[in-house]
Scaffold this motif. Structure first.
Motif, mmCIF file in Angstrom:
data_model
loop_
_atom_site.group_PDB
_atom_site.id
_atom_site.type_symbol
_atom_site.label_atom_id
_atom_site.label_comp_id
_atom_site.label_asym_id
_atom_site.label_seq_id
_atom_site.Cartn_x
_atom_site.Cartn_y
_atom_site.Cartn_z
ATOM 1 N N ALA A 4 21.000 23.199 64.443
ATOM 2 C CA ALA A 4 22.215 24.023 64.585
ATOM 3 C C ALA A 4 21.914 25.270 65.429
ATOM 4 O O ALA A 4 22.745 25.699 66.246
ATOM 5 N N GLN A 5 20.728 25.831 65.239
ATOM 6 C CA GLN A 5 20.338 27.017 66.030
ATOM 7 C C GLN A 5 20.260 26.664 67.528
ATOM 8 O O GLN A 5 20.745 27.407 68.388
ATOM 9 N N ILE A 6 19.683 25.524 67.806
ATOM 10 C CA ILE A 6 19.546 25.087 69.214
ATOM 11 C C ILE A 6 20.931 24.764 69.798
ATOM 12 O O ILE A 6 21.240 25.118 70.947
ATOM 13 N N VAL B 97 12.329 27.445 72.844
ATOM 14 C CA VAL B 97 13.307 26.503 73.413
ATOM 15 C C VAL B 97 14.616 27.241 73.699
ATOM 16 O O VAL B 97 15.199 27.120 74.790
ATOM 17 N N CYS B 98 15.073 28.032 72.710
ATOM 18 C CA CYS B 98 16.386 28.685 72.844
ATOM 19 C C CYS B 98 16.363 29.861 73.812
ATOM 20 O O CYS B 98 17.324 30.067 74.559
ATOM 21 N N ASN B 99 15.292 30.648 73.761
ATOM 22 C CA ASN B 99 15.330 31.932 74.483
ATOM 23 C C ASN B 99 14.591 31.940 75.811
ATOM 24 O O ASN B 99 14.771 32.855 76.613
ATOM 25 N N VAL B 100 13.748 30.960 76.028
ATOM 26 C CA VAL B 100 13.002 30.938 77.297
ATOM 27 C C VAL B 100 13.327 29.670 78.099
ATOM 28 O O VAL B 100 13.776 29.742 79.243
ATOM 29 N N GLY C 125 13.861 19.729 75.140
ATOM 30 C CA GLY C 125 12.685 20.549 74.797
ATOM 31 C C GLY C 125 12.354 20.411 73.314
ATOM 32 O O GLY C 125 11.200 20.540 72.904
ATOM 33 N N ALA C 126 13.381 20.178 72.480
ATOM 34 C CA ALA C 126 13.163 20.029 71.036
ATOM 35 C C ALA C 126 12.995 18.557 70.687
ATOM 36 O O ALA C 126 13.771 17.983 69.922
ATOM 37 N N HIS C 127 11.972 17.944 71.273
ATOM 38 C CA HIS C 127 11.677 16.540 70.982
ATOM 39 C C HIS C 127 10.737 16.502 69.768
ATOM 40 O O HIS C 127 11.059 15.897 68.755
ATOM 41 N N VAL C 128 9.578 17.123 69.892
ATOM 42 C CA VAL C 128 8.724 17.428 68.727
ATOM 43 C C VAL C 128 8.093 18.794 68.985
ATOM 44 O O VAL C 128 8.149 19.313 70.106
ATOM 45 N N VAL C 129 7.462 19.347 67.944
ATOM 46 C CA VAL C 129 6.730 20.605 68.124
ATOM 47 C C VAL C 129 5.418 20.253 68.813
ATOM 48 O O VAL C 129 4.662 19.405 68.320
ATOM 49 N N PRO C 130 5.119 20.858 69.986
ATOM 50 C CA PRO C 130 3.876 20.501 70.674
ATOM 51 C C PRO C 130 2.652 21.022 69.904
ATOM 52 O O PRO C 130 2.782 21.931 69.086
ATOM 53 N N PRO C 131 1.474 20.443 70.149
ATOM 54 C CA PRO C 131 0.282 20.776 69.340
ATOM 55 C C PRO C 131 -0.012 22.278 69.281
ATOM 56 O O PRO C 131 -0.423 22.786 68.235
ATOM 57 N N SER D 135 6.978 25.892 63.802
ATOM 58 C CA SER D 135 8.090 25.297 64.548
ATOM 59 C C SER D 135 9.160 26.344 64.864
ATOM 60 O O SER D 135 9.823 26.250 65.898
ATOM 61 N N GLY D 136 9.315 27.355 63.975
ATOM 62 C CA GLY D 136 10.313 28.412 64.240
ATOM 63 C C GLY D 136 10.050 29.098 65.574
ATOM 64 O O GLY D 136 10.970 29.364 66.352
ATOM 65 N N GLU D 137 8.770 29.394 65.815
ATOM 66 C CA GLU D 137 8.417 30.066 67.091
ATOM 67 C C GLU D 137 8.736 29.157 68.275
ATOM 68 O O GLU D 137 9.194 29.601 69.323
ATOM 69 N N TYR D 138 8.456 27.856 68.085
ATOM 70 C CA TYR D 138 8.741 26.921 69.184
ATOM 71 C C TYR D 138 10.256 26.820 69.428
ATOM 72 O O TYR D 138 10.692 26.813 70.585
ATOM 73 N N VAL D 139 11.036 26.791 68.343
ATOM 74 C CA VAL D 139 12.496 26.732 68.502
ATOM 75 C C VAL D 139 12.982 27.985 69.249
ATOM 76 O O VAL D 139 13.850 27.903 70.141
ATOM 77 N N ASP D 140 12.405 29.136 68.927
ATOM 78 C CA ASP D 140 12.781 30.368 69.655
ATOM 79 C C ASP D 140 12.459 30.233 71.144
ATOM 80 O O ASP D 140 13.243 30.661 72.000
#
Ligand code: NIG
Ligand code: FE
Length: 427
Positions: free
Chosen positions: A240-242, A208-211, A189-195, A201-206
């Motif tokens: 590291a978060q992921i 990936v991790c939480n949903v 899921g963390a390949h790139v930040v989608p458009p 990117s922080g929101e996208y990482v969240d």
């Protein structure tokens, strides 16, 4: 399942080893070759390995020979099926415009910054039905088997929202179920930040991790979580978060690292990734820690070749430092549209000064270590899965030597033969 006997193997590369752990340094060249060899398989497992003469004298075989499927290898080379430990098969279209832009001088990063690259593969995957995506993945797996690959790590990573990442992993699962080989699914899921998350990117990482990750884990759709940790993708802290979220869910971790820019390995090695892949830009000071870890450095020279780079990862430096090195295709539509492990091996030999023997160990047993499957895959030893590749030719060095043409004559995946040998075509 009936027994399967391969006889008249000119060179059998067993890759057997008394030591536990991936091949490092000089041991990367030890292929454990048996001449005039035979392999007996039963129930999808290898049961004995030795010379043809000894196999044919075996009392059990003498008694049961009529019930055994016999394959006369006609002096060909047989080795463990390749373990391709880094692939991205869940996409719909080749990226031909990017290809032409690079030929006219644009770099991979410039194309990505202008909206091409990984982001241009998202639309196709989001619009594709699961059935269509499954058919794409199935076709790739079938083609890989024809090139000698029997175990494949397969990543999602072109959907980049919950629905399409799940769809990609479900397509990988559905294709894997129809394929006699073995597939290890990875959530990228963390390949790139989608458009739609550009600039956040922080929101996208969240997300990936939480949903996404909890949904993937709940459905048991992946064994590993991967992150593209590099300039223009995700930072070391985000990685590291992921990784921490993956550990909480009991998923293994791996990362794309050092393809475009250098990231220090120390903090990430603490998360014990199964592999760190690409590794074009690595700080020399990090090599001792890498060498002391179980993390495999997976090199993917197909990407350097296809992006037209003159520099390749410094494989000799990794091998001489004692790091475990694997080779993989990185099959994907942007940087490495090849599914041929022999091609990756040939590039490793010619551009990274890896010997043919080292390339074979890196493409088999060390690939198995990179997927944490070395107890079942990557060598021809009694008790392991019956995964074998038969190559035309009488010398293993021919595998990386004859580049650009497929010389794989037959694969056997979990005891199931894929193809048929024609007599007298060994060279
Ligand atoms: O391994 N670097 C990130 N991922 C892929 C490229 C994927 C793409 O361009 O579609 C790689 O090179
Ligand atoms: Fe990749």
């Amino acid at each position: 399942m009936s027994a399967l006997l391969l006889i008249n193997i000119g060179q059998l590369l067993t890759l057997r080893s008394a030591a536990d752990g991936p091949r490092r340094g000089a041991s990367l060249s030890e292929l454990g070759i048996i001449q005039d060899a035979a392999v007996l398989c039963m129930g999808g497992k290898i049961v004995s390995v030795g010379t043809t003469k000894d196999a044919l004298r075996d009392p059990w075989l003498k008694k049961n020979r009529k019930t055994v499927i016999e394959i006369d290898c006609g002096g060909r080379v047989v080795l463990p099926g390749f373990v391709d430990s880094h692939t991205h098969p869940a996409f719909t279209h080749p990226r031909l415009v990017d290809f032409e832009r690079r030929i006219s001088g644009a770099s991979y990063e410039e194309i990505a910054a202008a909206g091409g690259g990984i982001r241009s593969s998202i639309d196709g995957v989001r619009k594709a039905s699961k059935t269509a995506l499954t058919q794409k993945v199935s076709a790739v797996l079938a083609d890989m088997a024809r090139h000698g690959t029997t175990t494949v790590e397969a990543k999602s990573g072109y959907g980049l929202n919950l629905e399409s990442e799940l769809k990609s992993l479900e397509a990988i699962r559905a294709a894997a179920r129809e394929w006699p080989g073995s597939v290890v699914p990875t959530f990228l899921g963390a390949h790139v930040v989608p458009p739609e998350y550009r600039g956040c990117s922080g929101e996208y990482v969240d997300l990936v991790c939480n949903v996404m990750m909890p949904a993937v884990a709940r459905r048991k759709l992946a064994q590993f979580v991967d992150v593209f940790c590099d300039r223009g993708a995700f930072s070391a802290d985000e990685t590291a978060q992921i990784f921490a979220a993956a550990e909480e869910r009991g998923l293994g971790v791996r990362a794309h690292l050092g393809q475009l820019s250098e990231t220090r390995l120390g903090p990430l090695l603490q998360c014990r990734p199964a592999s760190l892949d690409h590794m074009d830009h690595v700080n020399n000071e990090d090599l001792p820690a890498l060498a002391q870890s179980d993390t495999v450095a997976t090199l993917v020279p197909g990407a350097n070749y296809f992006l037209g780079l003159s520099k390749y990862p410094n494989a000799r430096r990794f091998i001489e430092s004692g790091a475990a090195v694997a080779l993989a295709t990185d099959y994907n539509p942007g940087s490495s549209p090849t599914l041929s492990m022999p091609m990756a091996m040939s590039l490793a030999c010619t551009h990274m000064k890896v010997s043919p023997a080292e390339a074979i160990a890196a493409a088999t047993i060390n690939g198995a270590w990179a997927l944490r499957l070395a107890d079942r895959k990557g060598s021809v030893e009694a008790g392991k899965d019956a995964d074998l590749a038969v190559f035309d030719g009488s010398d293993y060095r021919e595998i990386p030597y004859w580049f650009g043409a497929n010389r794989c004559a037959l694969t056997i995946m979990n005891g199931v033969p894929n193809g048929q040998l024609s007599a007298g075509e060994k060279t």
